[in-house]
Design a protein around this motif. Structure first.
Motif, mmCIF file in Angstrom:
data_model
loop_
_atom_site.group_PDB
_atom_site.id
_atom_site.type_symbol
_atom_site.label_atom_id
_atom_site.label_comp_id
_atom_site.label_asym_id
_atom_site.label_seq_id
_atom_site.Cartn_x
_atom_site.Cartn_y
_atom_site.Cartn_z
ATOM 1 N N PRO A 113 38.870 29.420 30.579
ATOM 2 C CA PRO A 113 39.997 29.186 31.486
ATOM 3 C C PRO A 113 39.746 29.677 32.902
ATOM 4 C CG PRO A 113 40.787 29.939 29.359
ATOM 5 C CD PRO A 113 39.297 30.055 29.314
ATOM 6 N N SER A 138 41.681 20.012 30.599
ATOM 7 C CA SER A 138 42.145 21.397 30.473
ATOM 8 C C SER A 138 43.215 21.524 29.388
ATOM 9 C CB SER A 138 42.675 21.903 31.813
ATOM 10 O OG SER A 138 43.752 21.102 32.267
ATOM 11 N N GLU A 139 44.006 20.477 29.203
ATOM 12 C CA GLU A 139 44.993 20.505 28.117
ATOM 13 C C GLU A 139 44.286 20.569 26.768
ATOM 14 O OE1 GLU A 139 48.844 17.912 26.566
ATOM 15 O OE2 GLU A 139 47.139 16.886 27.492
ATOM 16 N N PHE A 181 41.980 24.163 26.857
ATOM 17 C CA PHE A 181 42.653 25.444 27.057
ATOM 18 C C PHE A 181 44.112 25.431 26.619
ATOM 19 C CE2 PHE A 181 39.765 25.067 30.967
ATOM 20 C CZ PHE A 181 38.658 25.540 30.272
ATOM 21 N N ASP A 184 50.666 25.634 33.820
ATOM 22 C CA ASP A 184 49.337 26.243 34.001
ATOM 23 C C ASP A 184 48.512 25.459 35.009
ATOM 24 O OD1 ASP A 184 49.805 28.166 31.892
ATOM 25 O OD2 ASP A 184 49.515 26.508 30.486
ATOM 26 N N LEU A 185 48.595 24.141 34.923
ATOM 27 C CA LEU A 185 47.799 23.300 35.806
ATOM 28 C C LEU A 185 48.230 23.475 37.264
ATOM 29 C CD1 LEU A 185 45.477 21.277 35.495
ATOM 30 C CD2 LEU A 185 47.177 19.448 35.440
ATOM 31 N N ALA A 208 46.404 26.345 38.601
ATOM 32 C CA ALA A 208 44.995 25.993 38.791
ATOM 33 C C ALA A 208 44.801 25.218 40.090
ATOM 34 C CB ALA A 208 44.494 25.167 37.605
ATOM 35 N N TRP A 240 46.491 23.954 28.238
ATOM 36 C CA TRP A 240 47.305 24.126 29.434
ATOM 37 C C TRP A 240 48.452 23.129 29.481
ATOM 38 C CZ3 TRP A 240 43.276 24.907 33.953
ATOM 39 C CH2 TRP A 240 42.730 26.194 33.844
ATOM 40 N N THR A 241 49.554 23.571 30.049
ATOM 41 C CA THR A 241 50.704 22.719 30.339
ATOM 42 C C THR A 241 50.717 22.407 31.833
ATOM 43 O OG1 THR A 241 52.133 24.616 30.786
ATOM 44 C CG2 THR A 241 52.005 23.842 28.493
#
Length: 395
Positions: free
Chosen positions: A298, A235-236, A239, A245-246, A249, A241-242
């Protein structure tokens, strides 16, 4: 409901919230030590490695000391291990600390023993559903807290505050167990005998239903644990993501498990039987893995991981219940011990292997390989339909 059960469920919720708080941080915390996909996957697998020995040791120790004392001690030491993890100087030190943390967190057998102490066999399935719900709720909310308090920069200091919070949760759980939890039965003064794995191997190998269920459990849990390990990296990359964000999720992941445990598994088993529910759960697992790199958005990245957890929560608790139901009383201990060891072994070996696949072959390859692997074991689940009878549901 026995009045001694709610304090245990609260302790499980707090403890799992602390454990799961760490999960969205691991892919980024590993990068602090310049770890690649394989090294990050080892951080996930190390915890399971410690868990194997913890489950065996603390389950027996709780018979000697009592469930309350063991839960209070182990959650306290697990909490202290998180503080050590926040200051790990190297990747290998971090991995070793994760092994120690896994060992002192290997208390699911203790909690299940407590449930057996306070519930009758007829009500145990329903009680285990409440246990699963408390677990899933902790798994849903912990990562959100971890993500919220993590810094943006990939540096050790960015992750110390959420790791401290995880340790604080465990210490709160320890204090709760010590002051509120009460043993349902007095300590026995001696531990249960160790599982006789050689006998269990021979018994399981001679039973077509059990053998299929063990194979399903091994490959299914291996795939789930591996996707959990590579999800942050994937995902990093896709998308941006940091850890923040994770964490959100992972809320969807835990929510998928909660919904399946509380609202779906009971009615589905009552209507279709365990074997078909196992096949349904596996189908959801395979579909979610297959679609993740295909859709690559995402929103789908979140929803499909929730679907993955829902499938996991339908398939594997049901498989464990079916194993228990097809095992005679005199073989329950060794067979369920072997099941625990087999599932733990899959969580140890599979994530590093899929981490190598992610880093060496292609970043989408783990999703496709995992989906294909689950699709193959669905065949075994469908074969179970004609070999098993539906369970009698007791409300």
């Amino acid at each position: 409901m026995d009045k001694r059960l709610p304090p245990l469920l609260v302790a499980v919720f707090i403890n799992i919230a602390g454990f799961s708080l760490i999960l969205p941080l691991l892919p980024f915390y590993g990068q602090v030590f310049d770890a690649g996909p394989f090294g990050i996957a080892l951080l996930f697998a190390a915890y399971s490695f410690g868990n194997v020995f913890g489950e065996i040791h603390w389950g027996r120790q709780s018979d000697i000391w009592g469930r309350r004392k063991v839960l209070a001690l182990t959650t306290c030491v697990a909490g202290l291990s998180y503080f050590a993890f926040a200051f790990a100087p190297t990747l290998w030190a971090a991995i070793l600390i994760r092994v120690v943390s896994g060992f002192f967190s290997g208390t699911m057998s203790v909690a299940q023993g407590f449930i057996a102490d306070v519930s009758t066999p007829e009500k145990r399935a329903k009680t285990m559903g409440l246990f699963g719900a408390a677990f899933s709720m902790g798994f849903a909310f912990g990562p959100v807290i971890g993500g919220l308090f993590a810094g943006e920069e990939v540096a050790a200091a960015s992750f110390r505050l959420p790791i401290f919070i995880a340790g604080g949760f465990s210490l709160i759980a320890s204090l709760w167990c010590l002051t509120v939890l009460r043993d349902a039965i007095p300590p026995k003064g001696k531990g249960a005998p160790l599982p006789r794995y050689s006998d269990a191997f021979r018994f399981v190998g001679s039973q077509p239903v059990l053998l299929r269920l063990f194979i399903i459990g091994f490959f299914g849990i291996a795939a789930f644990a591996s996707m959990e390990a590579i999800y942050g990296l994937w995902s990093e990359e896709n998308f941006g993501w940091t850890a923040h964000d994770l964490g959100w999720a992972f809320l969807a992941i835990g929510s998928g498990g909660f919904i399946a445990q509380v609202f779906l598994i009971g009615p589905l088993v009552a209507r279709f039987g365990e074997a078909r529910v196992i096949a349904m759960g596996l189908a959801l697992l395979s579909l979610s893995m297959l679609l993740q790199p295909v859709i690559r958005l995402p929103i789908s990245g979140v929803l499909l991981m929730g679907l993955l957890m829902a499938g996991h929560s339908l398939a594997f608790p049901t498989a464990g219940a079916l194993i228990s139901r097809n095992t005679p009383p005199e073989r329950q201990g060794s067979t369920m011990g072997l099941l625990m060891a087999t599932n733990a072994f899959s969580r140890i070996v599979a994530p590093p292997l899929f981490g190598m696949i992610y880093g060496s072959i292609a970043h989408d390859a783990p999703w496709y390989i995992g989906a294909a692997m689950i699709a193959l074991v669905i065949i075994l689940a469908l074969q179970l339909v004609k070999h098993t009878r539906p369970a009698r549901i007791v409300n």
